[in-house]
Design a protein around this motif. Structure first.
Motif, PDB file in Angstrom:
ATOM      1  N   ILE A 493      33.920  20.315  46.626  1.00 49.20           N
ATOM      2  CA  ILE A 493      34.908  20.532  47.699  1.00 49.20           C
ATOM      3  C   ILE A 493      36.317  20.573  47.126  1.00 49.20           C
ATOM      4  O   ILE A 493      37.125  21.444  47.475  1.00 49.20           O
ATOM      5  CB  ILE A 493      34.778  19.427  48.769  1.00 49.20           C
ATOM      6  N   ASP A 494      36.634  19.638  46.225  1.00 47.42           N
ATOM      7  CA  ASP A 494      37.962  19.624  45.612  1.00 47.42           C
ATOM      8  C   ASP A 494      38.218  20.908  44.819  1.00 47.42           C
ATOM      9  O   ASP A 494      39.325  21.479  44.892  1.00 47.42           O
ATOM     10  CB  ASP A 494      38.092  18.418  44.672  1.00 47.42           C
ATOM     11  N   PHE A 495      37.222  21.347  44.081  1.00 43.33           N
ATOM     12  CA  PHE A 495      37.399  22.545  43.253  1.00 43.33           C
ATOM     13  C   PHE A 495      37.644  23.778  44.123  1.00 43.33           C
ATOM     14  O   PHE A 495      38.500  24.617  43.814  1.00 43.33           O
ATOM     15  CB  PHE A 495      36.162  22.757  42.369  1.00 43.33           C
ATOM     16  N   ILE A 496      36.910  23.886  45.228  1.00 44.80           N
ATOM     17  CA  ILE A 496      37.100  25.036  46.129  1.00 44.80           C
ATOM     18  C   ILE A 496      38.484  24.984  46.768  1.00 44.80           C
ATOM     19  O   ILE A 496      39.182  25.997  46.851  1.00 44.80           O
ATOM     20  CB  ILE A 496      36.004  25.063  47.213  1.00 44.80           C
ATOM     21  N   ASN A 497      38.902  23.789  47.209  1.00 43.58           N
ATOM     22  CA  ASN A 497      40.227  23.667  47.840  1.00 43.58           C
ATOM     23  C   ASN A 497      41.355  23.967  46.868  1.00 43.58           C
ATOM     24  O   ASN A 497      42.417  24.455  47.278  1.00 43.58           O
ATOM     25  CB  ASN A 497      40.393  22.255  48.415  1.00 43.58           C
ATOM     26  N   ASN A 498      41.115  23.700  45.578  1.00 50.13           N
ATOM     27  CA  ASN A 498      42.133  24.003  44.563  1.00 50.13           C
ATOM     28  C   ASN A 498      42.084  25.447  44.101  1.00 50.13           C
ATOM     29  O   ASN A 498      42.980  25.893  43.361  1.00 50.13           O
ATOM     30  CB  ASN A 498      41.963  23.078  43.360  1.00 50.13           C
ATOM     31  N   ASN A 499      41.039  26.171  44.503  1.00 48.28           N
ATOM     32  CA  ASN A 499      40.881  27.582  44.097  1.00 48.28           C
ATOM     33  C   ASN A 499      40.519  28.415  45.315  1.00 48.28           C
ATOM     34  O   ASN A 499      39.372  28.849  45.477  1.00 48.28           O
ATOM     35  CB  ASN A 499      39.797  27.708  43.028  1.00 48.28           C
ATOM     36  N   PRO A 500      41.497  28.644  46.205  1.00 53.16           N
ATOM     37  CA  PRO A 500      41.213  29.433  47.416  1.00 53.16           C
ATOM     38  C   PRO A 500      40.661  30.814  47.056  1.00 53.16           C
ATOM     39  O   PRO A 500      40.981  31.376  46.001  1.00 53.16           O
ATOM     40  CB  PRO A 500      42.589  29.554  48.073  1.00 53.16           C
ATOM     41  N   ASN A 501      39.811  31.329  47.916  1.00 63.14           N
ATOM     42  CA  ASN A 501      39.201  32.670  47.757  1.00 63.14           C
ATOM     43  C   ASN A 501      38.195  32.752  46.612  1.00 63.14           C
ATOM     44  O   ASN A 501      37.798  33.841  46.208  1.00 63.14           O
ATOM     45  CB  ASN A 501      40.280  33.750  47.550  1.00 63.14           C
ATOM     46  N   ILE A 502      37.781  31.605  46.086  1.00 62.25           N
ATOM     47  CA  ILE A 502      36.775  31.634  45.021  1.00 62.25           C
ATOM     48  C   ILE A 502      35.435  32.085  45.589  1.00 62.25           C
ATOM     49  O   ILE A 502      35.150  31.877  46.775  1.00 62.25           O
ATOM     50  CB  ILE A 502      36.647  30.232  44.371  1.00 62.25           C
ATOM     51  N   ARG A 503      34.609  32.708  44.748  1.00 65.80           N
ATOM     52  CA  ARG A 503      33.322  33.230  45.211  1.00 65.80           C
ATOM     53  C   ARG A 503      32.175  32.547  44.482  1.00 65.80           C
ATOM     54  O   ARG A 503      32.369  31.849  43.484  1.00 65.80           O
ATOM     55  CB  ARG A 503      33.275  34.746  45.008  1.00 65.80           C
ATOM     56  N   THR A 504      30.981  32.777  44.995  1.00 68.88           N
ATOM     57  CA  THR A 504      29.793  32.094  44.478  1.00 68.88           C
ATOM     58  C   THR A 504      29.634  32.270  42.977  1.00 68.88           C
ATOM     59  O   THR A 504      29.349  31.310  42.244  1.00 68.88           O
ATOM     60  CB  THR A 504      28.528  32.605  45.190  1.00 68.88           C
ATOM     61  N   GLY A 505      29.793  33.494  42.497  1.00 67.04           N
ATOM     62  CA  GLY A 505      29.595  33.763  41.075  1.00 67.04           C
ATOM     63  C   GLY A 505      30.491  32.922  40.188  1.00 67.04           C
ATOM     64  O   GLY A 505      30.063  32.417  39.149  1.00 67.04           O
ATOM     65  N   THR A 506      31.755  32.750  40.585  1.00 72.69           N
ATOM     66  CA  THR A 506      32.684  31.945  39.789  1.00 72.69           C
ATOM     67  C   THR A 506      32.355  30.468  39.894  1.00 72.69           C
ATOM     68  O   THR A 506      32.479  29.713  38.920  1.00 72.69           O
ATOM     69  CB  THR A 506      34.129  32.197  40.258  1.00 72.69           C
TER      70      THR A 506
END
Length: 583
Positions: A493-506
């Motif tokens: 959750i923290d990683f996604i919030n720090n990287n908006p618009n990230i996708r599954t592959g990344t």
């Protein structure tokens, strides 16, 4: 250059690349709804089950289970390592890969490609040197006469890049070793040998040279065939940082260059056999390099075809090699994979046989090859009298362990059934797996379905739809308790919030080579059985259940502590708050 590739570069590179564009350059994709479909490049199939998601930047095959992101695809399809895949992606974007000093898990997963470049370059130079010698060296006449005697055309020799090593001690050494560093690289590449007097000399002398390529087409080693009575008759490069005999197959990269996947691949014992068959328009042969057929060999071959034909000499050595190949093969015979065994007449090899009988005659020999099942039972029965009970019992003892090495399925069932017919016993695996169970009182009870844990559900939903993370309530309380899987969920959750618009592959790439890699790969592709419209609500519900469970654990801990000792003022406040929230 040594070092590791920074993780932020890898992740930004993946974000810049489009998996649809990359996969479509290898496998033509067709749009179907919001995704793209194709026949899977990793196993043989007629109905497309390979799906690529532009939204998730992720691929999955419903037939064989292959899945991953753009890096995984390149590693699997090109049979390259992680660093090579990253370099290929970077080159497609016009970028240079940065390497930082120190060590890192991703860099240590394979020897840095930069470190190996001098070896690849030197091996390619040696390849050109040997080819030039075949055309120009004064002594090359004997080599050319030998190739003509084997009825090889100049076109075939050029296609396989055949060369000639002159009958001299240091022709290659003199040509390529301009300094001590290059001399060391020649030694590391297996091109020269150092004797007890610390002197160097060429490994290959007075031999026809066969360059050995990896599956990407790079020269990684050489094989040499003598032109006189010297021993050994055939000589291969030694093991080096870029060449491992138990993994490589001569001629395989030529097969991979063909437009269509072959219906079958013929596995022969020598590189001259591969070249001779190609001369007669048989372009689906590969050869091991002086080693027994390995699991790695077979896995690579079965990526290209479902039908293998093992071609062995008919003498005792050939039959021993065939049986060893069968034993290695059995655990790999998953659904659809087949294997036949072809034994050549005494004194013949594929080279001599195809020159005598031509293409059609050779294929007629292949049609008479023994299916694996027939070879298995005929080999075991050679030393047995199955008309006796003792012979039948011995056949059961020998055959059952071999058959049980195979993956469970129809093929194993049929082999056990056939074994039962020969021995007069019932051996059907399907019967054993599906035999009716007597009903008991407990058997009549309704089946209780186990609900997946909310942690597992939440991680899977976040991997598949990272955009849902922004709608979640505060998870601060989840950081305060230890529970398997919870630290990974919080980190995600923290990683996604720090990287908006990230996708599954990344996201999947971020956890490559970590202890969670396999779990992340599996959950990113897990079919939770929830419609797209209900996924966000399911995620919110899973997080709410986790928070509720965490609060209940905290409350229970405080209540138990209050019975044993006096609570602090802060603990009393926490207890009152939890009682109020959980009321």
């Amino acid at each position: 250059m040594s070092g590791y590739i920074p993780k932020n570069f890898i992740e930004s590179l993946i974000d810049r690349c489009d998996i649809i564009t990359v996969v479509d350059s290898y496998v033509p994709l067709k749009k179907a709804g919001k995704d793209y479909h194709a026949c899977c490049p990793f196993h043989q199939e007629k109905t497309p089950s390979f799906t690529v998601s532009a939204e998730k930047q992720f691929y999955h095959c419903f037939g064989c289970g292959a899945n991953g992101n753009i890096v995984s695809f390149l590693m699997e399809y090109e049979h390259c390592d992680f660093v090579e895949a990253i370099e290929e992606l970077a080159a497609s974007q016009g970028l240079s890969v940065p390497y930082e000093k120190g060590t890192h898990t991703q860099a240590s997963a394979s020897q840095n490609t930069e470190d190996l470049k001098p070896l690849y370059q030197l091996l390619e130079q040696a390849n050109r040197f040997y080819q030039t010698q075949l055309r120009q060296h004064p002594q090359a006449g004997e080599a050319i006469d030998y190739l003509k005697k084997r009825e090889l055309s100049g076109q075939t020799a050029a296609r396989f890049e055949l060369g000639y090593a002159p009958d001299a001690w240091n022709e290659l050494l003199t040509q390529l070793a301009g300094n001590s560093e290059q001399q060391k690289h020649l030694l590391d590449a297996g091109l020269i040998v150092q004797n007890e007097q610390q002197r160097y000399y060429d490994r290959f002398r007075n031999r026809i040279i066969f360059p050995i390529h990896d599956q990407r087409g790079r020269v990684i080693a050489f094989g040499g065939r003598v032109l006189d009575d010297s021993k050994p008759k055939y000589l291969n490069s030694p093991e080096t940082p870029v060449f491992h005999k138990g993994k490589e197959l001569y001629g395989l990269h030529h097969i991979r260059k063909q437009r269509n996947k072959p219906e079958q691949i013929i596995l022969v014992e020598g590189y001259m056999d591969v070249v001779a068959l190609a001369q007669h328009d048989i372009h689906n042969a590969a050869a091991t390099l002086g080693t027994a057929t390995s699991t790695e060999h077979l896995q690579r071959l079965y990526r290209l075809t479902e039908q293998l034909v093992f071609c062995f000499d008919g003498d005792e050595a050939g039959r021993k090699a065939a049986w060893k190949a069968l034993e290695t093969l059995l655990p790999l015979l998953s659904q659809g994979r087949q294997a036949n065994f072809m034994f050549l007449p005494n004194g013949e090899d594929p080279d001599s046989l195809v020159r005598q009988q031509g293409k059609q005659g050779f294929y007629q020999q292949i049609e008479q090859a023994l299916p694996l099942s027939q070879y298995l039972f005929s080999h075991l029965q050679q030393q047995l009298d199955i008309s006796t009970l003792d012979g039948k019992a011995r056949l059961l003892e020998l055959a059952k362990p071999l058959i049980h090495k195979m993956p469970e399925g129809a093929y194993q069932d049929l082999l056990l059934q056939h074994l039962g017919e020969i021995t007069g016993t019932r051996q059907t695996a399907q019967y054993q797996r599906t035999a009716p169970v007597q009903k008991t009182a407990s058997a009549n009870k309704p089946h209780k379905t186990t609900r997946p844990s909310p942690i597992r559900v939440a991680i899977a939903l976040l991997l598949q739809s990272p955009e849902f993370a922004t709608s979640l309530e505060s998870i601060e309380i989840l950081r305060q308790i230890e529970q398997p899987g919870l630290p990974l969920l919080v980190e995600l959750i923290d990683f996604i919030n720090n990287n908006p618009n990230i996708r599954t592959g990344t996201l999947v790439e971020h956890w490559r080579y970590s202890e969670h890699e396999k779990s992340i790969q599996k959950l990113a592709n897990w079919d939770i059985g929830i419609p797209q419209t209900g996924m966000q609500a399911e995620l919110q519900g899973a997080i709410s259940r986790l928070i509720q469970q965490t609060k209940e654990r905290q409350l229970e801990t405080l209540l138990q502590k209050s019975q044993l000792q006096k609570l602090s003022q802060h603990e009393k406040q926490s207890l009152n708050r939890l009682l109020s929230e959980l009321r």
